[in-house]
Design a protein around this motif. Structure first.
Motif, PDB file in Angstrom:
ATOM      1  N   GLU A   1      -6.664  25.803   1.034  1.00 19.74           N
ATOM      2  CA  GLU A   1      -6.534  24.876   2.161  1.00 19.74           C
ATOM      3  C   GLU A   1      -5.814  23.577   1.807  1.00 19.74           C
ATOM      4  OE1 GLU A   1      -9.329  26.372   1.074  1.00 19.74           O
ATOM      5  OE2 GLU A   1     -11.076  25.034   1.243  1.00 19.74           O
ATOM      6  N   ASP A   2      -5.516  23.371   0.523  1.00 20.69           N
ATOM      7  CA  ASP A   2      -4.706  22.225   0.119  1.00 20.69           C
ATOM      8  C   ASP A   2      -3.207  22.504   0.274  1.00 20.69           C
ATOM      9  OD1 ASP A   2      -7.012  21.758  -2.572  1.00 20.69           O
ATOM     10  OD2 ASP A   2      -6.895  20.578  -0.720  1.00 20.69           O
ATOM     11  N   THR A   3      -2.866  23.733   0.599  1.00 20.97           N
ATOM     12  CA  THR A   3      -1.459  24.099   0.772  1.00 20.97           C
ATOM     13  C   THR A   3      -0.835  23.306   1.916  1.00 20.97           C
ATOM     14  OG1 THR A   3      -1.788  26.332  -0.096  1.00 20.97           O
ATOM     15  CG2 THR A   3       0.100  25.986   1.361  1.00 20.97           C
ATOM     16  N   ALA A   4       0.258  22.634   1.607  1.00 23.32           N
ATOM     17  CA  ALA A   4       0.930  21.793   2.593  1.00 23.32           C
ATOM     18  C   ALA A   4       2.166  21.177   1.939  1.00 23.32           C
ATOM     19  CB  ALA A   4       0.002  20.676   3.079  1.00 23.32           C
ATOM     20  N   VAL A   5       2.980  20.536   2.769  1.00 23.28           N
ATOM     21  CA  VAL A   5       4.015  19.644   2.239  1.00 23.28           C
ATOM     22  C   VAL A   5       3.388  18.270   2.096  1.00 23.28           C
ATOM     23  CG1 VAL A   5       6.273  18.620   2.581  1.00 23.28           C
ATOM     24  CG2 VAL A   5       5.852  20.976   3.324  1.00 23.28           C
ATOM     25  N   TYR A   6       3.518  17.696   0.930  1.00 27.10           N
ATOM     26  CA  TYR A   6       2.938  16.387   0.633  1.00 27.10           C
ATOM     27  C   TYR A   6       4.055  15.338   0.657  1.00 27.10           C
ATOM     28  CZ  TYR A   6      -1.524  18.433  -0.643  1.00 27.10           C
ATOM     29  OH  TYR A   6      -2.735  19.078  -0.606  1.00 27.10           O
ATOM     30  N   TYR A   7       3.778  14.274   1.411  1.00 25.02           N
ATOM     31  CA  TYR A   7       4.736  13.192   1.570  1.00 25.02           C
ATOM     32  C   TYR A   7       4.147  11.892   1.034  1.00 25.02           C
ATOM     33  CZ  TYR A   7       6.802  16.352   5.035  1.00 25.02           C
ATOM     34  OH  TYR A   7       7.362  17.425   5.674  1.00 25.02           O
ATOM     35  N   CYS A   8       5.001  11.106   0.461  1.00 22.75           N
ATOM     36  CA  CYS A   8       4.628   9.773   0.011  1.00 22.75           C
ATOM     37  C   CYS A   8       5.137   8.786   1.059  1.00 22.75           C
ATOM     38  CB  CYS A   8       5.273   9.520  -1.346  1.00 22.75           C
ATOM     39  SG  CYS A   8       5.014   7.904  -2.019  1.00 22.75           S
ATOM     40  N   ARG A   9       4.276   7.930   1.535  1.00 25.70           N
ATOM     41  CA  ARG A   9       4.632   7.014   2.604  1.00 25.70           C
ATOM     42  C   ARG A   9       3.925   5.672   2.421  1.00 25.70           C
ATOM     43  NH1 ARG A   9       7.968  10.292   3.522  1.00 25.70           N
ATOM     44  NH2 ARG A   9       8.389  11.448   5.453  1.00 25.70           N
TER      45      ARG A   9
ATOM     46  N   ASN B   1       0.862  -1.180   0.000  1.00 25.03           N
ATOM     47  CA  ASN B   1       0.000   0.000   0.000  1.00 25.03           C
ATOM     48  C   ASN B   1       0.901   1.233   0.000  1.00 25.03           C
ATOM     49  OD1 ASN B   1      -2.345  -1.614   0.400  1.00 25.03           O
ATOM     50  ND2 ASN B   1      -1.983  -1.609   2.613  1.00 25.03           N
ATOM     51  N   ILE B   2       0.505   2.271  -0.719  1.00 25.01           N
ATOM     52  CA  ILE B   2       1.249   3.525  -0.745  1.00 25.01           C
ATOM     53  C   ILE B   2       0.248   4.657  -0.576  1.00 25.01           C
ATOM     54  CG2 ILE B   2       2.698   5.091  -2.104  1.00 25.01           C
ATOM     55  CD1 ILE B   2       4.202   2.623  -1.240  1.00 25.01           C
ATOM     56  N   GLY B   3       0.655   5.676   0.159  1.00 25.66           N
ATOM     57  CA  GLY B   3      -0.261   6.782   0.390  1.00 25.66           C
ATOM     58  C   GLY B   3       0.409   8.131   0.307  1.00 25.66           C
ATOM     59  N   TRP B   4      -0.408   9.126   0.068  1.00 30.50           N
ATOM     60  CA  TRP B   4       0.018  10.527   0.141  1.00 30.50           C
ATOM     61  C   TRP B   4      -0.522  11.117   1.440  1.00 30.50           C
ATOM     62  CZ3 TRP B   4       3.474  12.781  -2.943  1.00 30.50           C
ATOM     63  CH2 TRP B   4       3.743  12.187  -4.179  1.00 30.50           C
ATOM     64  N   PHE B   5       0.366  11.716   2.196  1.00 33.74           N
ATOM     65  CA  PHE B   5       0.031  12.392   3.437  1.00 33.74           C
ATOM     66  C   PHE B   5       0.450  13.852   3.289  1.00 33.74           C
ATOM     67  CE2 PHE B   5      -0.872   8.637   6.062  1.00 33.74           C
ATOM     68  CZ  PHE B   5      -0.356   7.651   5.253  1.00 33.74           C
ATOM     69  N   ARG B   6      -0.175  14.729   4.031  1.00 28.54           N
ATOM     70  CA  ARG B   6       0.218  16.135   3.957  1.00 28.54           C
ATOM     71  C   ARG B   6       0.250  16.750   5.345  1.00 28.54           C
ATOM     72  NH1 ARG B   6      -5.141  18.732   0.942  1.00 28.54           N
ATOM     73  NH2 ARG B   6      -6.548  18.675   2.765  1.00 28.54           N
ATOM     74  N   GLN B   7       1.065  17.772   5.462  1.00 31.72           N
ATOM     75  CA  GLN B   7       1.149  18.504   6.719  1.00 31.72           C
ATOM     76  C   GLN B   7       1.296  19.982   6.421  1.00 31.72           C
ATOM     77  OE1 GLN B   7       4.093  17.108   9.534  1.00 31.72           O
ATOM     78  NE2 GLN B   7       2.970  18.043  11.212  1.00 31.72           N
TER      79      GLN B   7
END
Length: 124
Positions: free
Chosen positions: A89-97, A33-39
């Motif tokens: 509101e989508d502004t963030a750092v997006y990480y792949c995890r 499984n792979i996901g996109w997370f944001r902070q």
């Protein structure tokens, strides 16, 4: 530990689009499984979208449903996140995890890993 590299972030106006990509050098990537997370600044990390190896199970954060689409190309060891109708509101750092679990209603917090992420800024 799976090494993942994100690309595709940038500055875009509200209503615009971006496509993020997440690439691994290890072919075992296609089994996970792979996901996109944001902070975002001052906020907790949240799962945006996650996908199973065979694309049968996909999760989306409620606020991105209908705007974002996740997909993967296992032959290229790559997962994509197509982001349309972007909002400030989508502004963030997006990480792949690699998430620790996945259903259509929940994408669990990721296993520990390190990557730089990619900055997405939605602003006029």
């Amino acid at each position: 530990q799976l090494q993942l590299v994100e690309h595709g972030g940038g500055l875009v106006q509200p209503g615009g689009s971006l496509r993020l990509s997440c690439t691994a050098s290890e072919t075992i990537f296609r089994n996970y499984n792979i996901g996109w997370f944001r902070q975002a600044p001052g906020k907790e990390r949240e799962p945006v979208s996650c996908i199973s190896p065979n694309e049968q199970t996909i999760y989306y954060l409620d606020s991105v449903k209908g705007r974002f689409t996740i997909s993967r190309d296992n032959a290229k060891n790559t997962v994509y996140l197509q982001m349309n109708s972007l909002k400030p509101e989508d502004t963030a750092v997006y990480y792949c995890r690699r998430p620790s679990g996945l259903t259509t209603s929940t994408c669990w917090p990721p296993f520990n890993s390190q990557s730089q992420g990619t900055q997405v800024t939605v602003s006029s």
